[in-house]
Design an enzyme around this catalytic site. Structure first.
Site, PDB file in Angstrom:
ATOM      1  NE  ARG A 164      -4.410  -0.018  -4.116  1.00  0.00           N
ATOM      2  CZ  ARG A 164      -5.324   0.323  -5.038  1.00  0.00           C
ATOM      3  NH1 ARG A 164      -4.992   0.518  -6.283  1.00  0.00           N
ATOM      4  NH2 ARG A 164      -6.583   0.461  -4.677  1.00  0.00           N
ATOM      5  CE1 TYR A 340      -5.584   0.839   1.403  1.00  0.00           C
ATOM      6  CE2 TYR A 340      -5.797   2.920   0.231  1.00  0.00           C
ATOM      7  CZ  TYR A 340      -5.472   1.580   0.240  1.00  0.00           C
ATOM      8  OH  TYR A 340      -5.024   0.971  -0.910  1.00  0.00           O
TER       9      TYR A 340
HETATM   10  N1  MTE Z   1       1.916   7.956  -5.590  1.00  0.00           N
HETATM   11  C1  MTE Z   1       1.359   6.797  -5.223  1.00  0.00           C
HETATM   12  N2  MTE Z   1       1.798   6.209  -4.099  1.00  0.00           N
HETATM   13  C2  MTE Z   1       1.256   5.038  -3.683  1.00  0.00           C
HETATM   14  C3  MTE Z   1       0.183   4.448  -4.388  1.00  0.00           C
HETATM   15  C4  MTE Z   1      -0.246   5.074  -5.592  1.00  0.00           C
HETATM   16  O1  MTE Z   1      -1.144   4.600  -6.302  1.00  0.00           O
HETATM   17  N3  MTE Z   1       0.359   6.258  -5.965  1.00  0.00           N
HETATM   18  N4  MTE Z   1      -0.383   3.288  -3.915  1.00  0.00           N
HETATM   19  C5  MTE Z   1      -0.258   3.090  -2.474  1.00  0.00           C
HETATM   20  C6  MTE Z   1      -0.739   1.816  -2.001  1.00  0.00           C
HETATM   21  S1  MTE Z   1      -2.415   1.675  -1.748  1.00  0.00           S
HETATM   22  C7  MTE Z   1       0.110   0.801  -1.654  1.00  0.00           C
HETATM   23  S2  MTE Z   1      -0.468  -0.602  -0.964  1.00  0.00           S
HETATM   24  C8  MTE Z   1       1.560   0.911  -1.928  1.00  0.00           C
HETATM   25  C9  MTE Z   1       1.978  -0.159  -2.921  1.00  0.00           C
HETATM   26  O2  MTE Z   1       3.330  -0.019  -3.227  1.00  0.00           O
HETATM   27  P1  MTE Z   1       3.975  -0.931  -4.356  1.00  0.00           P
HETATM   28  O3  MTE Z   1       3.209  -0.759  -5.616  1.00  0.00           O
HETATM   29  O4  MTE Z   1       5.401  -0.502  -4.471  1.00  0.00           O
HETATM   30  O5  MTE Z   1       3.864  -2.340  -3.840  1.00  0.00           O
HETATM   31  O6  MTE Z   1       1.938   2.171  -2.455  1.00  0.00           O
HETATM   32  C10 MTE Z   1       1.181   3.269  -2.010  1.00  0.00           C
HETATM   33  N5  MTE Z   1       1.741   4.472  -2.556  1.00  0.00           N
HETATM   34 MO    MO Z   2      -2.814  -0.281  -0.639  1.00  0.00          MO
END
Ligand code: MTE
Ligand code: MO
Length: 483
Positions: A164, A340
């Protein structure tokens, strides 16, 4: 792109090419989605897109003058940005165009996925090659969920772990030279790891706040990625404790004065967590560098990622570049903004409320899903799934129903039950074998007696967050071996 000229230029100068103009078609072509195309990214099946037309380059791949490896980089993607980088295509327009015109046409991108790529600085050109089995909802940025098979194992393969992203994956070439700013002190990752000797391993399940958003549709639409049940995965994370990093860079007086820790990724994603959680050794908050015994993969935060066990996905910041103590929560769309926040069901427009008055998601409610349901030779049904609750709450009960929720039977709790109270960071696998056909429902209860609601009516919310209604799946009737 500039070098690839107007379609007619080709036909004027090269009479032996009567094929339809590249990138435009006379008769309607089959429509294909970008996410479908993105899956054809290997030597077995290789699709490329040019002017929104999808070509099958599988056969051609081994004949590619630049080598098959280079062409594979463009597998499932638009060619234009690659040609902008690999300049040898320039000046070779007619050759390149002839080759393209000779490839089988698969179809054209469906209208909603069409893009007009000019001479591009495409920020997505360096996306990692993805080989796992995932269900893609979008490719730029990548949003892909874990498949049922992936959800059946206690530890998810790093390649099959849900993705994601809010933007392109930042490129980090050298993890040793990687620097993180902690309270104004710029630290080399190597240095952090030599100064903090004690490392911690935590097996943690991460779930996106929007997991199962697609389920809300039956009641009322919500905007955002229409996730199925697979925006959840589990990995073994290893790193140093965040509290040790903070101790290294702040005085005790500063640590006690502040109440939040801000964490920002290289892509600008910014969140905060309460300082008390970060400093509590029992909460196992990590600055992780290893995932499933290897360097974290680029998609999951290479070289360093925040791991906040028991807390909604978005707080687990990838590609960490900045950490700072502060008096207030981070002022960002992901923290104080609406991204969120589970708003009350009656809110139908964000403007109707002051989002600042609602807390951002942290620990989620119990979740469970069936990931397999099969009739067995003996006439029974074998059902398997996972159950998880936020905040490390232990799963104490999982039940299944074959009559729409009138009667329930206990499932057996398997891997994951060995986790302690308040420390069950990972999910619990469960299984049931016995009578039952048709539709199977499941629901879980955690150690605080929190359960799952029957349907989505009472939990529906504008952003489509926190869906945890009873999960439903059809029993596959074909026979399987008795175990
Ligand atoms: N730097 C960064 N961290 C992030 C995100 C991102 O887009 N950028 N997405 C977040 C969201 S909304 C989720 S649900 C998780 C997803 O982690 P994954 O891609 O390793 O499953 O990371 C979180 N950390
Ligand atoms: Mo997320």
């Amino acid at each position: 792109m500039k070098a690839l000229l107007h379609p007619t230029a080709c036909c004027e100068s090269n009479k032996k090419t009567p094929s339809p103009s590249l990138g435009s078609s006379l008769s309607p072509l089959p429509q294909i989605s970008a996410s479908e195309v993105s899956q054809h990214n290997s030597a077995e099946s290789l699709y490329v897109i040019y002017k929104n037309v999808v070509y099958d380059a599988t056969e051609f791949c081994s004949a590619h003058p630049g080598g098959s490896g280079k062409l594979l980089l463009a597998g499932g993607k638009h060619l234009e940005p690659f040609w902008a980088v690999f300049k040898q295509h320039e000046g070779q327009e007619y050759v390149v165009r002839d080759v393209l015109a000779s490839l089988p046409v698969v179809g054209e991108l469906q209208d909603s996925d069409k893009v007009f790529v000019h001479k591009v600085d495409n920020p997505y050109i360096h996306e990692p090659v993805r080989t796992g089995s995932l269900k893609y909802h979008s490719v730029t940025p990548c949003n892909a969920e874990c498949m049922e098979e992936g959800l059946r194992t206690f530890i998810t393969d790093s390649d099959d772990y849900y993705i994601r992203h809010h933007g392109p994956v930042p490129i980090v070439e050298d993890k040793n030279g990687y620097e993180i700013d902690v309270g104004g002190m710029v630290l080399n990752l190597n240095k952090i790891e030599t100064m903090i000797k004690e490392r911690k391993i935590v097996t943690s399940t991460m779930q996106c706040g929007g997991n199962r958003r697609g389920t809300f549709k039956s009641h009322q639409k919500t905007s955002g990625t229409q996730w199925g049940v697979g925006a959840i995965s589990t990995a073994k994370w290893e790193g140093v404790e965040l509290r040790s990093v903070l101790r290294m860079c702040y005085t005790d007086a500063e640590i006690s004065r502040f109440s939040h820790v801000h964490v920002e990724g290289m892509d600008g994603t910014l969140i905060s967590i309460p300082k008390d959680r970060a400093m509590d050794p029992t909460k196992d908050v990590l600055l992780a560098t290893r995932m499933n015994d290897e360097d974290i993969t680029p998609d999951h935060g290479f070289p360093a990622r925040l791991i906040v066990p028991g807390v909604v996905g978005v707080r687990n910041i990838k590609w960490v570049k900045k950490i700072a103590l502060a008096s207030e929560e981070a002022d960002s769309m992901w923290q104080t903004g609406h991204a969120y926040k589970v708003l009350p069901t009656w809110v139908k427009k964000v403007e109707e409320v002051d989002v600042a008055e609602f807390d951002g998601m942290m620990e989620m409610q119990p979740q469970s899903a069936t990931t397999m349901a099969k009739a067995t030779k003996g006439g029974d049904t074998l059902v398997k799934g996972f159950a998880y609750s936020g905040g490390g709450r232990k799963i104490v009960k999982v039940e299944v129903s074959f009559d729409g929720g009138k009667s329930w039977k206990d499932a057996e709790l398997d891997e994951g039950t060995e986790q302690g109270s308040g420390k069950s960071w990972a999910w619990t696998m469960w299984s049931y074998k016995g009578e039952g056909r048709g539709k199977v429902l499941c629901r879980a209860t955690d150690e605080d007696g929190r359960g799952q609601p029957k349907g989505v009516e009472k939990i529906w919310n504008l952003r489509g967050l926190g869906c945890n209604a009873w999960h439903e799946r059809e029993v596959d009737e074909e026979e399987v071996e008795e175990e």
